[in-house]
Enzyme design. Sequence first.
Site, short mmCIF file in Angstrom:
data_model
loop_
_atom_site.label_atom_id
_atom_site.label_comp_id
_atom_site.label_asym_id
_atom_site.label_seq_id
_atom_site.Cartn_x
_atom_site.Cartn_y
_atom_site.Cartn_z
N TYR A 56 0.82 -1.22 0.00
CA TYR A 56 0.00 0.00 0.00
C TYR A 56 0.85 1.26 0.00
CZ TYR A 56 1.22 0.54 4.90
OH TYR A 56 1.92 0.71 6.07
N MET A 65 5.52 5.75 -0.08
CA MET A 65 5.33 6.56 1.11
C MET A 65 5.29 5.64 2.34
SD MET A 65 2.38 9.45 1.73
CE MET A 65 1.05 8.28 1.96
N PRO A 66 6.45 5.14 2.76
CA PRO A 66 6.47 4.25 3.92
C PRO A 66 5.96 4.96 5.17
CG PRO A 66 8.55 4.14 2.74
CD PRO A 66 7.78 5.29 2.17
N HIS A 67 5.05 4.29 5.87
CA HIS A 67 4.52 4.80 7.13
C HIS A 67 3.77 3.69 7.84
CE1 HIS A 67 1.15 5.15 4.33
NE2 HIS A 67 0.35 5.12 5.39
N ALA A 68 3.53 3.89 9.11
CA ALA A 68 2.71 2.98 9.91
C ALA A 68 1.79 3.86 10.77
CB ALA A 68 3.59 2.07 10.76
#
Length: 154
Positions: A56, A65-68
């Site tokens: 995703y 767009m790496p994120h958590a």
Amino acid sequence: MLHYFYENHLVHYAKQTPETWEEAIRISCEALKAQQYITDQYVDAIIQSVKDNGPYIVIVPGIAMPHAMADNPGVLGTGISFTKFEQPINFLDQKTGEEHSASLFFTLAAKNSEEHLKNIQNLMDLLMNEDIVEKLKATHSLADYKQLLEDLNK
């Protein structure tokens, strides 16, 4: 936004092509870790989230767009970093069998969901400018990035 990355030491040009997408995410988090925005706990959460939910983070071809989750205890501050890889990093969607790739990584960290949404909005404003995105893709070093900033200020 480009000035923000530079002024906050959040620009990183990867010297080597990572062998896996997990390694690419770790590399994309290095600037945020160095500036003490995040810890390894957050990096691990991003990787686990991609494993659980698929790629995703590849929001459009060529851009990740790496994120958590914003409430992760590994987030110490709010920020966004920019990392460029010379070769595209491939992500396989296990559910669809589709492959996604990205060479521009904009890694997000936010202390709460409100700041997370503001980060995303600011980043989307930047990414809507296709000319800027193409110019970023053409950069290969911090010197190129600085030149891009100078050119944009003319």
